[in-house]
Design an enzyme around this catalytic site. Structure first.
Site, PDB file in Angstrom:
ATOM      1  N   HIS A 105       0.740  -2.092  10.778  1.00 26.68           N
ATOM      2  CA  HIS A 105       1.877  -2.731  11.461  1.00 26.68           C
ATOM      3  C   HIS A 105       2.162  -2.052  12.809  1.00 26.68           C
ATOM      4  CE1 HIS A 105       2.311  -4.746   7.673  1.00 26.68           C
ATOM      5  NE2 HIS A 105       2.425  -3.592   7.058  1.00 26.68           N
ATOM      6  N   SER A 134       4.371  -6.025   2.867  1.00 25.38           N
ATOM      7  CA  SER A 134       3.063  -5.904   3.525  1.00 25.38           C
ATOM      8  C   SER A 134       1.979  -6.591   2.689  1.00 25.38           C
ATOM      9  CB  SER A 134       2.754  -4.423   3.789  1.00 25.38           C
ATOM     10  OG  SER A 134       1.609  -4.282   4.590  1.00 25.38           O
ATOM     11  N   LEU A 135       1.016  -5.836   2.152  1.00 28.56           N
ATOM     12  CA  LEU A 135      -0.010  -6.405   1.280  1.00 28.56           C
ATOM     13  C   LEU A 135       0.613  -7.257   0.174  1.00 28.56           C
ATOM     14  CD1 LEU A 135      -2.816  -6.496  -0.265  1.00 28.56           C
ATOM     15  CD2 LEU A 135      -1.969  -4.459  -1.446  1.00 28.56           C
ATOM     16  N   ARG A 173      -9.351  -8.292   4.498  1.00 24.81           N
ATOM     17  CA  ARG A 173      -8.255  -7.614   5.203  1.00 24.81           C
ATOM     18  C   ARG A 173      -8.387  -6.105   5.087  1.00 24.81           C
ATOM     19  NH1 ARG A 173      -2.852  -5.798   3.888  1.00 24.81           N
ATOM     20  NH2 ARG A 173      -1.232  -6.525   5.362  1.00 24.81           N
ATOM     21  N   GLN A 213       0.830  -1.207   0.000  1.00 25.75           N
ATOM     22  CA  GLN A 213       0.000   0.000   0.000  1.00 25.75           C
ATOM     23  C   GLN A 213       0.865   1.258   0.000  1.00 25.75           C
ATOM     24  OE1 GLN A 213      -3.152  -0.574   2.722  1.00 25.75           O
ATOM     25  NE2 GLN A 213      -4.120   1.402   2.362  1.00 25.75           N
ATOM     26  N   GLN A 253       1.788 -10.375  10.830  1.00 23.22           N
ATOM     27  CA  GLN A 253       2.228  -9.193  10.092  1.00 23.22           C
ATOM     28  C   GLN A 253       1.385  -7.959  10.414  1.00 23.22           C
ATOM     29  OE1 GLN A 253       1.032  -7.708   6.229  1.00 23.22           O
ATOM     30  NE2 GLN A 253       2.659  -8.977   5.377  1.00 23.22           N
TER      31      GLN A 253
END
Length: 291
Positions: free
Chosen positions: A194, A88-89, A113, A9, A243
């Site tokens: 996070h 991440s994503l 999510r 993202q 995560q």
């Protein structure tokens, strides 16, 4: 050895995927299928939406996944990873690209999510900022000195750390960090990813992960939580859940991939952030991208 990496993202941009839709029949099929799976026109948001529209987590995450996944599949046999990682994503994009998740399952999981994260974003006044030019320990120590919640969220490269938390605390941390930093910049995301602010959605996301069928990936994935390789489905699922509230150990991930033999990195997805980070981490490796 050839590593493929997938962005997360913040890499979204207005018009993303529109050219791909117009030039690839395979892309058209996936984009049209995504609209049906999601129950709304994600292509309208991607192709015609504003930067403000795409900043919303509920749109940016599926949009970035679609852009990345379709590019990987459009490569055909040229997509031949010895190892993968995702920021991440991007970890979910990578898993789908190496067939640990089918397209529909991955998109549904990402939508869940993103929706869960969006709810937190709407309740809490939070955000993220990138700090360039200071070592990890300095950034962490400054965050610990600030009233309120602000924590290191992404260890991207040597002397590049993203902090995450409530906006008031981020502002205070940034003021303390600016005198020693090269730059401190707020990121185009709508929440404190996070960080402890994601704790309320852990169980919801865990349930979604548990309901999703995963398969053994066709090559190792180096995951954000520890930066180590895995093909074990149970560990992959656990790391995806962890995560949410743990920092992205990106520099460690890339160093471990290089240590294990990676000599070429290809970024698949919008922008060129990851190949830039890889070059900062190790100037000797070859980098390129498909965007």
């Amino acid at each position: 050895m050839h590593a493929f990496v997938f962005p997360g993202q913040g890499t979204q941009f207005p018009g993303m995927g529109k050219k791909l839709y117009g030039t690839s029949k395979l892309a058209q099929e996936y984009f049209d299928g995504a609209n049906d799976i999601l129950g709304f026109s994600i292509t309208d948001v991607m192709f015609e939406g504003s930067a403000k529209d795409l900043k919303q987590t509920k749109f940016s995450q599926p949009a970035i996944f679609l852009h990345s996944y379709i590019l990987a599949k459009d490569l055909g046999t040229k997509f031949n990873p010895d190892m993968v990682a995702g920021h991440s994503l991007g970890e979910l994009s990578a898993l789908a690209a190496i067939d640990a998740l089918d397209f529909e399952s991955a998109l549904k999981l990402i939508s869940k999510r993103a929706s869960a994260m969006q709810k937190v974003c709407e309740v809490e006044n939070t955000g993220m900022a990138v700090v360039i030019g200071l070592y990890d320990v300095i950034v962490k120590n400054i965050c610990n000195q600030v009233d309120g919640v602000v924590v290191p969220a992404n260890y991207n490269a040597l002397r590049q750390v993203v902090i995450s938390g409530e906006k008031k605390a981020i502002k205070e941390a940034c003021e303390k960090l600016k005198p020693g930093a090269v730059s401190v910049v707020n990121l185009p995301v709508s929440g404190a990813f996070h960080s402890p602010y994601m704790e309320p959605i852990v169980e919801e996301f865990k349930a979604a992960v548990d309901e999703t069928q995963f398969k053994t990936p066709r090559c190792p994935i180096y995951q954000n939580v520890a930066g180590r390789p895995s093909t074990d489905v149970d560990l992959i699922k656990k790391n995806l859940i962890d995560q949410l509230t743990h920092p992205v150990m990106w520099r460690h991930t890339i160093l471990h991939m290089i240590e294990d033999g990676a000599t070429e990195f290809t970024e698949i997805g919008p922008g060129n952030l990851l190949r830039g980070l890889v070059r900062q981490i190790d100037k000797k490796v070859k980098t390129n991208g498909v965007s």
